[in-house]
Design a protein around this motif. Sequence first.
Motif, PDB file in Angstrom:
ATOM      1  N   PRO A 132       0.835  -1.189   0.000  1.00 57.29           N
ATOM      2  CA  PRO A 132       0.000   0.000   0.000  1.00 57.29           C
ATOM      3  C   PRO A 132       0.885   1.261   0.000  1.00 57.29           C
ATOM      4  O   PRO A 132       1.913   1.237   0.680  1.00 57.29           O
ATOM      5  N   ILE A 163     -11.572   6.587   9.028  1.00 56.04           N
ATOM      6  CA  ILE A 163     -10.884   6.861  10.292  1.00 56.04           C
ATOM      7  C   ILE A 163     -11.132   8.333  10.608  1.00 56.04           C
ATOM      8  O   ILE A 163     -10.942   9.194   9.747  1.00 56.04           O
ATOM      9  N   ILE A 193      -6.930  10.352  14.413  1.00 56.17           N
ATOM     10  CA  ILE A 193      -5.600  10.576  13.838  1.00 56.17           C
ATOM     11  C   ILE A 193      -4.864  11.676  14.600  1.00 56.17           C
ATOM     12  O   ILE A 193      -3.723  11.479  15.029  1.00 56.17           O
ATOM     13  N   VAL A 216       4.026  16.373  13.668  1.00 52.77           N
ATOM     14  CA  VAL A 216       3.182  15.838  12.592  1.00 52.77           C
ATOM     15  C   VAL A 216       1.940  16.728  12.435  1.00 52.77           C
ATOM     16  O   VAL A 216       1.523  17.040  11.318  1.00 52.77           O
ATOM     17  N   PHE A 271       0.535  18.661   9.165  1.00 56.14           N
ATOM     18  CA  PHE A 271      -0.853  18.572   8.682  1.00 56.14           C
ATOM     19  C   PHE A 271      -1.418  19.981   8.447  1.00 56.14           C
ATOM     20  O   PHE A 271      -2.110  20.219   7.459  1.00 56.14           O
ATOM     21  N   ARG A 318      -0.260  21.360   5.304  1.00 57.51           N
ATOM     22  CA  ARG A 318      -0.937  20.756   4.143  1.00 57.51           C
ATOM     23  C   ARG A 318      -2.387  21.227   4.014  1.00 57.51           C
ATOM     24  O   ARG A 318      -2.913  21.306   2.913  1.00 57.51           O
ATOM     25  N   HIS A 358     -13.226  18.929   4.722  1.00 56.91           N
ATOM     26  CA  HIS A 358     -12.158  18.093   5.281  1.00 56.91           C
ATOM     27  C   HIS A 358     -11.188  18.937   6.093  1.00 56.91           C
ATOM     28  O   HIS A 358     -10.762  18.545   7.172  1.00 56.91           O
ATOM     29  N   TRP A 395       2.222   8.556   8.135  1.00 57.22           N
ATOM     30  CA  TRP A 395       1.480   9.778   8.476  1.00 57.22           C
ATOM     31  C   TRP A 395       0.876  10.403   7.225  1.00 57.22           C
ATOM     32  O   TRP A 395      -0.207  10.973   7.262  1.00 57.22           O
ATOM     33  N   ASP A 396       1.581  10.286   6.112  1.00 56.34           N
ATOM     34  CA  ASP A 396       1.056  10.813   4.847  1.00 56.34           C
ATOM     35  C   ASP A 396      -0.238  10.066   4.480  1.00 56.34           C
ATOM     36  O   ASP A 396      -1.229  10.676   4.082  1.00 56.34           O
ATOM     37  N   MET A 397      -0.201   8.753   4.661  1.00 58.07           N
ATOM     38  CA  MET A 397      -1.379   7.947   4.351  1.00 58.07           C
ATOM     39  C   MET A 397      -2.535   8.320   5.310  1.00 58.07           C
ATOM     40  O   MET A 397      -3.693   8.392   4.908  1.00 58.07           O
ATOM     41  N   ALA A 398      -2.184   8.564   6.578  1.00 60.36           N
ATOM     42  CA  ALA A 398      -3.203   8.966   7.557  1.00 60.36           C
ATOM     43  C   ALA A 398      -3.830  10.293   7.128  1.00 60.36           C
ATOM     44  O   ALA A 398      -5.054  10.458   7.186  1.00 60.36           O
ATOM     45  N   PHE A 399      -3.003  11.220   6.674  1.00 58.59           N
ATOM     46  CA  PHE A 399      -3.530  12.526   6.233  1.00 58.59           C
ATOM     47  C   PHE A 399      -4.446  12.333   5.028  1.00 58.59           C
ATOM     48  O   PHE A 399      -5.535  12.910   4.968  1.00 58.59           O
ATOM     49  N   LYS A 400      -3.984  11.524   4.080  1.00 57.02           N
ATOM     50  CA  LYS A 400      -4.796  11.297   2.871  1.00 57.02           C
ATOM     51  C   LYS A 400      -6.130  10.648   3.229  1.00 57.02           C
ATOM     52  O   LYS A 400      -7.134  10.883   2.566  1.00 57.02           O
ATOM     53  N   SER A 401      -6.127   9.806   4.266  1.00 55.91           N
ATOM     54  CA  SER A 401      -7.374   9.125   4.634  1.00 55.91           C
ATOM     55  C   SER A 401      -8.445  10.121   5.070  1.00 55.91           C
ATOM     56  O   SER A 401      -9.626   9.808   5.087  1.00 55.91           O
ATOM     57  N   LEU A 402      -8.023  11.339   5.440  1.00 55.88           N
ATOM     58  CA  LEU A 402      -8.984  12.349   5.880  1.00 55.88           C
ATOM     59  C   LEU A 402      -9.720  12.970   4.698  1.00 55.88           C
ATOM     60  O   LEU A 402     -10.781  13.556   4.854  1.00 55.88           O
ATOM     61  N   ASP A 403      -9.123  12.865   3.520  1.00 54.40           N
ATOM     62  CA  ASP A 403      -9.658  13.570   2.361  1.00 54.40           C
ATOM     63  C   ASP A 403     -10.090  12.635   1.229  1.00 54.40           C
ATOM     64  O   ASP A 403     -10.877  12.996   0.379  1.00 54.40           O
ATOM     65  N   GLU A 448      -4.783  -0.045   2.707  1.00 51.64           N
ATOM     66  CA  GLU A 448      -4.256   1.226   3.216  1.00 51.64           C
ATOM     67  C   GLU A 448      -4.916   1.594   4.547  1.00 51.64           C
ATOM     68  O   GLU A 448      -4.235   1.979   5.498  1.00 51.64           O
ATOM     69  N   VAL A 450      -3.164   2.126   8.180  1.00 52.29           N
ATOM     70  CA  VAL A 450      -3.298   3.352   8.987  1.00 52.29           C
ATOM     71  C   VAL A 450      -3.873   2.980  10.359  1.00 52.29           C
ATOM     72  O   VAL A 450      -3.395   3.440  11.394  1.00 52.29           O
TER      73      VAL A 450
END
Lengths: 203, 276
Positions: free
Chosen positions: A28, A88, A93, A101, A105, A108, A121, B236-244, B251, B255
């Motif tokens: 992944p 999630i 998170i 971190v 965020f 970003r 979001h 952490w990048d994947m965690a951030f992407k999961s928000l959007d 994946e 996470v």
Amino acid sequence: MRLRLEAISVPDGVGIVRSGQTLRLARPPYLLINSPVISEDSLQEAILKAGFSASNVGFQNWEELIRFLNSKVVEYRERQGRPIPNSISPKDIIDMAPPEVVNGFLERVESELIPQHHFDHAEAILLAVLSNQSLLERPMVLTRATQLLRLIKEARDTSSHGIETLARRDLRFPSLIKHNEVERSDRLARAIETRGCVFVPAS
Amino acid sequence: MLNLFAIAKQNAVAISQAYQRELDSISGSEASIVSSFATWVEATAQLSINARLHVLVRLVTGGAHLNTYELTDELARLSGRTRDDLLRERLNTFYEKRTNFDLAFVNGDKFRYGMLNGGGVGLSQYGTYCLVLDWSVLGSVEDIAYLPGDSLKLCLRADGSLDQGLVEHSTTPHSHRHFMAAKERVHDILSTTSQHWPEVLVSSKDKYFEAIFIGTVTLSSVKCVRIVKSEYDRLWDMAFKSLDKHLSDAERAEVDDFLQFRRGVVDGIIKEEVMR
């Protein structure tokens, strides 16, 4: 078969895949950039030392293979009694993220989510940051999150103002205006409304 | 059946002598540096195991580390198939290699494979999480043997059979691990500074010191978990992407596992070190 899965780590959906003469690690998020080419020696190491299981399943394409890896993770997690969550929450998170971190965020949110108008979001992340107890000791982070919330509000206002302006100008039919056909089109529309039909009745 | 730890113990004198011969063959100042390295290994080097994220989650949720046989036994209980049948399926063409080594020894199916670690992330290609273990994981320091590399490469013949002579020649007991490390790396020690000694201990998948031991690894035996920064950032990048975005099942599972591990860190039950 174009692709052959030579080894799999079921719990995390990672596979070692032979594509022609090349062995690749498929993991992944299954992007080529995250799928390094690995040596034949590594296959042995993965199976003998890293808990991978040998496999011998063929696939026509990467989509099929990725679907298979995903299905194996789902099966594994269900067997373990820990089904994969559908989503999630931002709070889950942010609560687990260290301050550096969270800062990343916020950057970003400002550089990616707000410019792309992903306001909902972005707001969900910022609200999770503002409600995080451990971040109360970091006023800089909270101030930044508040500023970003304000920025989103401004961006939302600007965006809705723009839509209203467009609506007022009635720029929906620029070609009709250009060819002075607005009045004729309006008459036609009213006639159709009266008839209740787009077709003119046969005389 | 052979006893790996007894064989290692019997090799102690030979290892000391080989170490001394190395010191005698170099200048006094060089010998002093090599000797300092040995002292550093004895005082600093720890026992580590590289593991995947789901193993870490198992530990954080109260489970224990499982070796190949223990994992297979668990699957056998669930599926009703035999250990050997499942082992052959899991290991396939590598079955002979694994079992020719392990099952030649008393309690070989209880062996865990780790390495001597002087401060890095170990060998992280597949096991991205380096579990640094407390020595107390060993019932006794006699339940551990060290080899100057991968036991399967060092001790098996080309046909895959075990060479007892090579086992006797390669293994070292806990008491002499630092002598073995120093004698094997004289050239590397002398061509670098002490700052890089951790890399002298583990430099590549062909250059490390394997530690074979028997002991139960649970969360209480893990001193800390070291993670490579790039892997940490990826998660952490994947965690951030999961928000959007809607992530794939694998994946989201990853996470979710990562957050479970992080919960252990936040709750103070496990220590995390992110390595650049």
